[in-house]
Design an enzyme around this catalytic site. Sequence first.
Site, PDB file in Angstrom:
ATOM      1  N   VAL A  45      14.079   8.323 -29.779  1.00 18.24           N
ATOM      2  CA  VAL A  45      13.060   8.601 -30.991  1.00 18.24           C
ATOM      3  C   VAL A  45      11.959   7.368 -31.265  1.00 18.24           C
ATOM      4  O   VAL A  45      10.913   7.264 -31.523  1.00 18.24           O
ATOM      5  CB  VAL A  45      13.703   8.884 -32.295  1.00 18.24           C
ATOM      6  CG1 VAL A  45      12.838   8.327 -33.637  1.00 18.24           C
ATOM      7  CG2 VAL A  45      14.464  10.121 -32.314  1.00 18.24           C
ATOM      8  N   GLU A  46      12.721   6.011 -31.120  1.00 16.83           N
ATOM      9  CA  GLU A  46      12.101   4.855 -31.099  1.00 16.83           C
ATOM     10  C   GLU A  46      10.916   4.695 -30.239  1.00 16.83           C
ATOM     11  O   GLU A  46       9.743   4.141 -30.617  1.00 16.83           O
ATOM     12  CB  GLU A  46      12.814   3.625 -31.479  1.00 16.83           C
ATOM     13  CG  GLU A  46      13.770   3.638 -32.389  1.00 16.83           C
ATOM     14  CD  GLU A  46      13.075   3.279 -33.906  1.00 16.83           C
ATOM     15  OE1 GLU A  46      11.932   2.678 -33.636  1.00 16.83           O
ATOM     16  OE2 GLU A  46      13.499   3.784 -34.751  1.00 16.83           O
ATOM     17  N   THR A  47      11.197   4.788 -28.952  1.00 14.76           N
ATOM     18  CA  THR A  47      10.245   4.144 -27.900  1.00 14.76           C
ATOM     19  C   THR A  47      10.228   5.237 -26.708  1.00 14.76           C
ATOM     20  O   THR A  47       9.493   4.787 -25.699  1.00 14.76           O
ATOM     21  CB  THR A  47      10.720   2.812 -27.397  1.00 14.76           C
ATOM     22  OG1 THR A  47      11.951   2.795 -26.867  1.00 14.76           O
ATOM     23  CG2 THR A  47      10.736   1.883 -28.557  1.00 14.76           C
TER      24      THR A  47
END
Length: 336
Positions: A130-132
């Site tokens: 989700v983050e990167t």
Amino acid sequence: MQVMRSWAARSVPWIGLMGLLGSAQQASAGDYGGSPQVTQFIGEMTRDYGFASDQLNEVFREVERKQSILDAISRPAERVKPWSEYRPMFITDARIARGVDFWRQHEAVLARAEREYGVPAQVIVAIIGVETFFGRNTGNYRVIDALSTLSFDYPPRAPFFRKELREFLMLARDEQLDPLTLKGSYAGAMGLPQFMPSSFRAYAVDFDGDGHINIWTDADDAIGSVASYFKEHGWVAGQPVVSRASVSGPQVDDGLSPGIDPVKNVGQLRALGWSSHDALRDDLPVTAFRLQGAEGPEYWMGLKNFYAITRYNRSVMYAMAVHQLSESLVQARGVK
């Protein structure tokens, strides 16, 4: 990543070392050399944290103010997307497939993180996804440019970002890293898990035992650091994240939590017309929330591990995206 072997040695001028490091120091002169705000900040770092002022002055002579960052952070807030639009941004075939590959590639490390911290492999993978997108989008700004711009030219949140700038300089000194080369998001979030500097110093770990913490390019350290973060924020091994609920009656909305913190327990919600699909203790505090799904309203009870995910990002939809991506990864990995 470039290593600064003698950052903390006040007797060895940092400016001499920086000449050996290459590209970052060849940039044009920065925007903060001689700034009264920066001079005051350097004085605080010298007095309170043992930095050498000539070293910091040399760094800030290379730091650049980024108008694009100020434009981005000052932009009016977009319409809040409903869950029916938010979910498809993160639960995609491409992200699931890349997540399965990442899990397989780092299976042994993820299993060790799960044993040591109690955080399931799929949750760690989902956070990084989700983050990167598993390292695809880690940010292109120099962290020191981002944090300096927001510390000295964005008054609404200057105290927060100045604290993060202080933490960033300290982590660079701790890890003997060149602060002019480290990259991140426009807000200063770093690496595969997008840790802010204060989170890095509090929770990041050297999970591969090489003597350095590298969450930018070392997946082992990123995995261990995410697991460490969740354990420190209350993750309970072996426990669920959420429970779906059915609702009926005129008092349903009275059960909704006003924020992320749990304010009612399961028994109190039951009295208001909520019924969990799982067997939960009446005295269990939960976050009760409603999402506008593709097929209509969805009612959920967030448990302690749900709350732990919201410590990473204080958003109900973010936590649900992480959770449901983790479930999709388990399902896909079992099929493939």
